[in-house]
Design a protein around this motif. Sequence first.
Motif, mmCIF file in Angstrom:
data_model
loop_
_atom_site.group_PDB
_atom_site.id
_atom_site.type_symbol
_atom_site.label_atom_id
_atom_site.label_comp_id
_atom_site.label_asym_id
_atom_site.label_seq_id
_atom_site.Cartn_x
_atom_site.Cartn_y
_atom_site.Cartn_z
ATOM 1 N N TRP A 22 7.857 -10.906 -38.356
ATOM 2 C CA TRP A 22 6.954 -11.293 -39.415
ATOM 3 C C TRP A 22 7.267 -12.513 -40.060
ATOM 4 C CZ3 TRP A 22 2.334 -10.058 -40.903
ATOM 5 C CH2 TRP A 22 1.562 -9.187 -40.605
ATOM 6 N N THR A 23 8.521 -12.879 -40.407
ATOM 7 C CA THR A 23 9.024 -14.092 -41.145
ATOM 8 C C THR A 23 8.777 -15.267 -40.232
ATOM 9 O OG1 THR A 23 10.865 -12.548 -42.118
ATOM 10 C CG2 THR A 23 10.921 -15.020 -42.368
ATOM 11 N N THR A 29 2.587 -19.775 -38.759
ATOM 12 C CA THR A 29 1.125 -19.917 -39.271
ATOM 13 C C THR A 29 0.744 -20.741 -40.289
ATOM 14 O OG1 THR A 29 0.686 -17.527 -38.952
ATOM 15 C CG2 THR A 29 -0.771 -18.523 -40.471
ATOM 16 N N SER A 30 1.603 -20.930 -41.525
ATOM 17 C CA SER A 30 1.526 -21.756 -42.321
ATOM 18 C C SER A 30 1.626 -23.394 -41.583
ATOM 19 C CB SER A 30 2.465 -21.861 -43.432
ATOM 20 O OG SER A 30 3.955 -21.834 -42.915
ATOM 21 N N THR A 38 0.239 -16.427 -32.645
ATOM 22 C CA THR A 38 -0.526 -15.515 -32.003
ATOM 23 C C THR A 38 0.274 -14.528 -31.255
ATOM 24 O OG1 THR A 38 -2.258 -17.135 -31.712
ATOM 25 C CG2 THR A 38 -2.327 -15.184 -30.145
ATOM 26 N N PHE A 39 1.534 -15.155 -30.208
ATOM 27 C CA PHE A 39 2.405 -14.258 -29.953
ATOM 28 C C PHE A 39 3.338 -13.437 -30.842
ATOM 29 C CE2 PHE A 39 6.742 -13.701 -28.034
ATOM 30 C CZ PHE A 39 6.360 -13.073 -26.777
#
Length: 88
Positions: A22-23, A29-30, A38-39
């Motif tokens: 998640w981190t 993403t940012s 995506t992966f």
Amino acid sequence: MNDVYFKAVLVFFVALITDAIWTYYIKHTSMGNAWRATFSSSLIVVASAFVTVEYVNNPWMVIVAAVGGGLGTFLLMKFDAKKEHEKA
């Protein structure tokens, strides 16, 4: 009874890895890294499904997952901070 301990250890490590992912996902993403994000997202779904199934069957696994998840985020953030400090 050994099965419960094995599952608890498994849930702990899967939650640890999931929160680390998640981190990683939020970071990429940012930064606009679409493929890495995506992966990561796909891995999060699979790992979270496993943990969810386990704590639906045994509510005590929520505690195990929470500790593993928190530790996963902490460790990845410490690792990233150390890596950034070495770059400077």
